[in-house]
Design a protein around this motif. Structure first.
Motif, mmCIF file in Angstrom:
data_model
loop_
_atom_site.group_PDB
_atom_site.id
_atom_site.type_symbol
_atom_site.label_atom_id
_atom_site.label_comp_id
_atom_site.label_asym_id
_atom_site.label_seq_id
_atom_site.Cartn_x
_atom_site.Cartn_y
_atom_site.Cartn_z
ATOM 1 N N ASN A 433 31.588 38.284 34.683
ATOM 2 C CA ASN A 433 31.369 36.855 34.432
ATOM 3 C C ASN A 433 32.472 35.961 35.015
ATOM 4 O O ASN A 433 32.384 34.729 34.900
ATOM 5 N N ASN A 434 33.480 36.580 35.641
ATOM 6 C CA ASN A 434 34.594 35.790 36.161
ATOM 7 C C ASN A 434 34.953 36.227 37.588
ATOM 8 O O ASN A 434 36.068 36.731 37.846
ATOM 9 N N PRO A 435 34.015 36.020 38.545
ATOM 10 C CA PRO A 435 34.266 36.465 39.920
ATOM 11 C C PRO A 435 35.481 35.772 40.564
ATOM 12 O O PRO A 435 36.180 36.372 41.373
ATOM 13 N N LYS A 436 35.739 34.484 40.218
ATOM 14 C CA LYS A 436 36.880 33.784 40.818
ATOM 15 C C LYS A 436 38.195 34.460 40.419
ATOM 16 O O LYS A 436 39.091 34.637 41.249
ATOM 17 N N SER A 437 38.287 34.855 39.145
ATOM 18 C CA SER A 437 39.516 35.529 38.685
ATOM 19 C C SER A 437 39.656 36.902 39.323
ATOM 20 O O SER A 437 40.770 37.371 39.595
ATOM 21 N N VAL A 438 38.498 37.560 39.605
ATOM 22 C CA VAL A 438 38.541 38.854 40.302
ATOM 23 C C VAL A 438 39.112 38.648 41.696
ATOM 24 O O VAL A 438 39.972 39.418 42.158
ATOM 25 N N ALA A 439 38.636 37.567 42.367
ATOM 26 C CA ALA A 439 39.124 37.269 43.718
ATOM 27 C C ALA A 439 40.620 36.950 43.701
ATOM 28 O O ALA A 439 41.380 37.363 44.586
ATOM 29 N N ASP A 440 41.047 36.199 42.681
ATOM 30 C CA ASP A 440 42.477 35.881 42.555
ATOM 31 C C ASP A 440 43.299 37.165 42.405
ATOM 32 O O ASP A 440 44.368 37.305 42.998
ATOM 33 N N TYR A 441 42.786 38.082 41.621
ATOM 34 C CA TYR A 441 43.503 39.352 41.408
ATOM 35 C C TYR A 441 43.605 40.121 42.720
ATOM 36 O O TYR A 441 44.659 40.647 43.069
ATOM 37 N N LYS A 442 42.501 40.152 43.432
ATOM 38 C CA LYS A 442 42.473 40.874 44.712
ATOM 39 C C LYS A 442 43.426 40.239 45.726
ATOM 40 O O LYS A 442 43.970 40.928 46.598
ATOM 41 N N ALA A 443 43.626 38.913 45.543
ATOM 42 C CA ALA A 443 44.512 38.185 46.461
ATOM 43 C C ALA A 443 45.979 38.331 46.059
ATOM 44 O O ALA A 443 46.862 37.725 46.662
#
Length: 480
Positions: A433-443
């Motif tokens: 439910n939080n794809p943006k936070s997943v992307a931030d983590y990956k970054a």
């Protein structure tokens, strides 16, 4: 010119006996005025004193605990003086042959160890109490006499003039009080008058051996009052000497509200008490075996206990705090026997437990919070059943409502969730439910990990095991 203080203390300790020193009247604190009295302690004609054996035992205990030499032959004497609180016009005390002499108390001030010598310890009866009718003793216009205290057993502990600062005097008094409480001879409650202190203080030029003219300060009912009174008196006497004036030999009283001493009476002429042996009491004759038996019953003293705690890994400051209170020291030992984690026990004891006791105004015994309750709580933290944050809440409720911490955990359903099979679906749903936070983590934005942990803790109301949650989130995010 620089001056050096020379300080000695006279400490009167009320012994914790059920009855008075020479009669069967109660020593209980707080009775209605003049109700704990009889013909003996009132000194009526024709009465005879009989020594309470427990008083003798307690006096010897105190002497042995302070490294004194115990007299195998001692006696009582009559100290003659006239004062309204003394019905007989004499006090039964000890003069030239006291029960104990030449001892010492070890103290530590600013990291420096010192020995404060003891001149003597002697037994005596207390006088009655004058209740002054005014704001202070110096402004009272009349006094009422309560003789409940007359005949209560005392030991007077007279130090050598070995102290050189207010800090020395406070450290000595605190250590002496701890020793007295540990031996069990007195509760030493200054607020109830069972430990009373008079200070003798003079100044002399630094480097001189000869003592200056001393002042005796009375009416000191707390450690802080002793410290403040000495500091004030040092300043007062210094000002007099620097102005070319003389310090008077006198008795002064301490006014805590004003933070200063006031003159009570001159001591320019030596007191003449006309001591003579008490004719109604036989001499006291002790055997080496009896003295040894009293010594064998002594418990571990505060300084030795402090050293043991430090050897156990407890910090010196924390060890001092714990051992300054016998109940606290016993609590630590009991907890330590149940849990092999001295650092955690001490952190909770000098932190949460002491803070709660101070806030509630209760003693450990009154609170009902036991060493077992604390260790049960700490074991639940160690096992991962509850988090440290939840443990704080459990402790508060257990203390306030006198409950078992384990029962509180069960009642509230606070047991920490460490079951990965129960946590995984919840964590995966939060990640989805939080794809943006997943992307931030990956970054490489580490704050994103904190966000996910916070969401899990929020959904589980703080019951999820943080360590397990962190590990699972990282594993699931790395699979994305």
């Amino acid at each position: 010119m620089r001056y050096e203080p020379v300080i000695g203390l006279e400490v009167h300790v009320e012994l914790k006996t059920n009855t008075k020193i020479f009669c069967n009247c109660s020593t209980a604190f707080g009775g209605a005025p003049n109700t704990h009295v009889c013909p003996v302690c009132l000194g009526l004609p024709g009465t005879l004193p009989v020594l309470n054996k427990k008083v003798l035992e307690y006096a010897v205990k105190a002497g042995l605990a302070t490294h004194c030499e115990i007299a195998k032959f001692s006696k009582f004497d009559r100290k003659n003086y006239f004062y309204p609180d003394l019905t007989k016009a004499y006090q039964i005390s000890q003069f030239d042959l006291p029960i104990a002499e030449r001892g010492y108390v070890e103290i530590t001030v600013d990291g420096e160890d010192k020995k404060i010598g003891l001149t003597r310890i002697h037994m005596e009866e207390d006088a009655g109490k004058l209740v002054h009718q005014g704001a202070t003793i110096t402004t009272s216009n009349s006094s009422l006499a309560d003789y409940n205290r007359a005949g209560v057993p005392l030991i007077e502990i007279v130090s050598e003039p070995d102290m050189r600062s207010a800090a020395d005097a406070r450290a000595y008094l605190e250590e002496l009080r701890a020793i007295i409480v540990y031996t069990g001879v007195s509760d030493a409650k200054m607020e109830e008058g069972s430990l009373r202190c008079d200070v003798n203080i003079s100044l002399r030029p630094v480097g001189e051996e000869k003592f200056g003219t001393r002042a005796e300060i009375k009416n000191l009912n707390s450690f802080r009052a002793v410290e403040r009174a000495i500091e004030y008196e040092i300043e007062r006497q210094t000002d007099l000497l620097e102005d070319g004036e003389k310090v008077k030999l006198e008795t002064r009283t301490w006014d805590d509200a004003q933070g200063r001493t006031f003159s009570l009476r001159s001591k320019e002429e030596a007191d003449e008490y006309r001591y003579f042996p008490e004719p109604d009491l036989p001499p006291i004759v002790l055997t080496d075996e009896w003295i040894q038996g009293v010594g064998d019953a002594l418990p571990e003293m505060p300084r030795a206990r402090r050293a043991r705690l430090v050897a156990d890994g407890v910090g010196a400051k924390e060890a001092t705090i714990i051992t300054s209170d016998l109940a606290l020291a016993d609590f630590y030992d009991e907890a330590r026997a149940q849990l092999d984690d001295p650092k955690t026990i001490v952190n909770w004891l000098v932190g949460d437990v002491l803070a709660k006791l101070n806030a509630s105004g209760k003693s450990l015994a009154e609170s009902g919070f036991t060493a077992k309750k604390l260790t049960d709580l700490l074991k639940r933290i160690a096992s991962g059943d509850i988090s440290n944050k939840i443990a704080k809440d459990v402790f508060m409720e257990a203390f306030d409502e006198n409950k078992d911490p384990v029962a509180v955990i069960k009642e509230k359903g606070l047991q920490q969730i460490s079951d990965t099979s129960a946590l995984e679906p919840m964590i995966q749903e939060i990640i989805d439910n939080n794809p943006k936070s997943v992307a931030d983590y990956k970054a490489g934005k580490k704050k994103a990990l904190g966000f996910f942990v916070g969401q899990v803790m929020k959904q589980t109301k703080g019951q999820a095991n943080p360590g397990v949650v962190n590990k699972m989130i990282v594993e699931l995010l790395d699979k994305q």
